[in-house]
Design an enzyme around this catalytic site. Structure first.
Site, PDB file in Angstrom:
ATOM      1  CE  LYS A 105     -87.238 -97.282 -56.583  1.00 56.83           C
ATOM      2  NZ  LYS A 105     -88.708 -97.856 -56.700  1.00 56.83           N
TER       3      LYS A 105
HETATM    4  N1  GLU Z   1     -89.475 -99.255 -61.023  1.00 55.78           N
HETATM    5  C1  GLU Z   1     -90.418-100.738 -60.323  1.00 55.78           C
HETATM    6  C2  GLU Z   1     -91.153-100.478 -58.558  1.00 55.78           C
HETATM    7  O1  GLU Z   1     -91.203 -99.480 -58.128  1.00 55.78           O
HETATM    8  C3  GLU Z   1     -90.497-101.942 -60.715  1.00 55.78           C
HETATM    9  C4  GLU Z   1     -88.894-103.283 -59.384  1.00 55.78           C
HETATM   10  C5  GLU Z   1     -88.514-104.707 -60.320  1.00 55.78           C
HETATM   11  O2  GLU Z   1     -89.486-104.528 -60.691  1.00 55.78           O
HETATM   12  O3  GLU Z   1     -87.608-104.304 -59.701  1.00 55.78           O
HETATM   13  O4  GLU Z   1     -91.730-101.466 -58.206  1.00 55.78           O
END
Ligand code: GLU
Length: 412
Positions: A105
């Site tokens: 993240k």
């Molecule tokens: N931000 C989204 C999540 O929390 C998608 C993450 C992604 O597609 O890598 O799952």
């Protein structure tokens, strides 16, 4: 609630899974430590020529099952602890859905609504440049999250590609279609939330057709979930955004048309309600699809829904969770309910690797197949081990990462 507790919550969920799986203290040490954390300063020249410094983060929580994967959040409250917590959740989410990824993240502590389009572009490009050494299609693949969208992904892809000297579409997912994005990615998280809602209703012997739903949040997740749920024949009776909620609208389509025209959800003929009143509506399903910590010790007591489907990441505090469980409310946890986004991100990455693009039906069918498999596994584990769906989801996700650690061994 402070961001510190997001990490506490994630660690206590991990601790519980480690105990339930009877993993060793060594395994706890390995699983509870993020592999790589990076904090960068991101300077921004504002349109008025002032220079401001923002904090940027990227956490690669795990790379054991593959490259790390996860979104980039632009939000004023984000800090390192919260980024670690969210990267940890991505790790279990990718393992639960059996995607060949670790978890990551990132983000910038900024309110994107205070930026002009050109400021947003400069900030995104500089952030990308600062984290450039650790990202890449084989290393770590960013995606949209709260406060970012396909525009930011296009700038990230371009910044990375300019530095590489050739186009590298696979470095991010959630890109515009013309740059190598996937059909169905924009609506994917909401589509997955709708699949989760349907399956949870069926598991509780409630007919999804005509079942009532209240959705907190009318953004990328909440809006698309509402559209998919209406298409499946459910009745979305209330939605809210940060300014409060509404009920009494004729359809999501009509409400959205009003929103596009007026910039608010207060369509004529609708009734206003507070965010708390929305949480306490007498509906079959409640979908928190806004930010973390909306279902707490205080708000959980009044919840009347039979099922809670977590569209947001970490919308329920441990105290709130305990109250929902005591009340017999079925909770479909975030790492299962909102996994549709990263699943279609995976499809996008695969398509970029192969330079071969799927049609919308293929995306839909494969998303449904992966989510259904994860659902059945969670239901079975929950029944066999007599644990909640949240505990079952963590047991499966954490168990897969632990197994991969075991098989790879410890170097040197
Ligand atoms: N931000 C989204 C999540 O929390 C998608 C993450 C992604 O597609 O890598 O799952």
């Amino acid at each position: 609630m402070t961001t510190e507790s997001a990490l506490d919550t994630a660690l206590s969920q991990l601790r519980r899974a480690v105990e339930q799986l009877q993993l060793s203290e060594n395994e706890w040490q390995t699983l509870s430590t993020p592999r790589r954390v990076l904090e960068v300063a991101v300077p921004l020249r504002r349109d008025n020529d002032h220079v401001e410094m923002y904090k940027g983060f990227r956490v690669q929580y795990s790379t054991t099952r593959g490259p790390s994967k996860g979104g980039v959040r632009f939000h004023p409250d984000i800090d390192m602890d919260e980024t670690i917590a969210l990267a940890m959740l991505m790790t279990w989410k990718c393992a639960l859905t059996n995607l060949p990824y670790g978890g990551a993240k990132g983000g910038i502590a900024v309110d994107p609504s205070t930026l002009s389009l050109t400021e947003n572009e400069r900030l995104t490009r500089r952030y990308t440049s600062e984290i450039l050494p650790i990202i890449g299609p084989e290393r770590d693949i960013p995606a949209p999250d709260v406060g970012t969208d396909e525009k930011n992904m296009a700038w990230m892809m371009d910044t990375y590609s300019v530095n590489a000297g050739f186009s590298v579409p696979g470095v991010v997912t959630g890109k515009p279609i013309v740059l190598g994005g996937s059909l169905g990615r924009t609506s994917a998280t909401g589509d997955g939330v709708a699949i989760s809602t349907r399956e949870a209703l069926i598991a509780r012997d409630i007919n999804p057709i005509g079942a009532t739903v209240a959705i907190q949040g009318f953004g990328k997740v909440g809006y698309w979930a509402a559209v998919a749920l209406e298409n499946m024949g459910l009745r979305v009776v209330a939605v809210s955004d940060v300014r409060g909620g509404v009920t009494g609208f004729s359809s999501i389509h009509d409400l959205w048309s009003h929103f596009l025209a007026e910039g608010n959800i207060n369509a004529p003929g609708t009734d206003r309600l507070t965010n708390e009143e929305l949480l306490h509506l007498d509906v079959d399903v409640l979908i928190p699809a806004a930010l973390a910590d909306s279902i707490t010790e205080k708000t959980a007591v009044g919840i009347k829904a039979k099922i809670v489907v977590e569209g947001a990441n970490a919308p329920t505090t441990p105290e709130g969770d305990a109250i929902l469980n005591d009340k017999g409310i079925l909770v479909v946890p975030d790492i299962l309910a909102n996994s549709g986004g990263v699943i279609v991100s995976y499809f996008e990455w695969v398509q970029d690797k192969q330079n071969y693009f799927w049609n919308a039906g293929e995306v839909r069918e494969n998303l449904n197949a992966i989510m259904m498999k994860a659902f059945k596994e969670v239901e079975t584990t929950s029944n066999e081990s007599r644990v909640t769906w949240r505990e079952a989801s963590h047991m499966i996700g954490v168990g897969r990462v632990a197994e991969a650690h075991r098989l790879r061994g410890l170097y040197p």
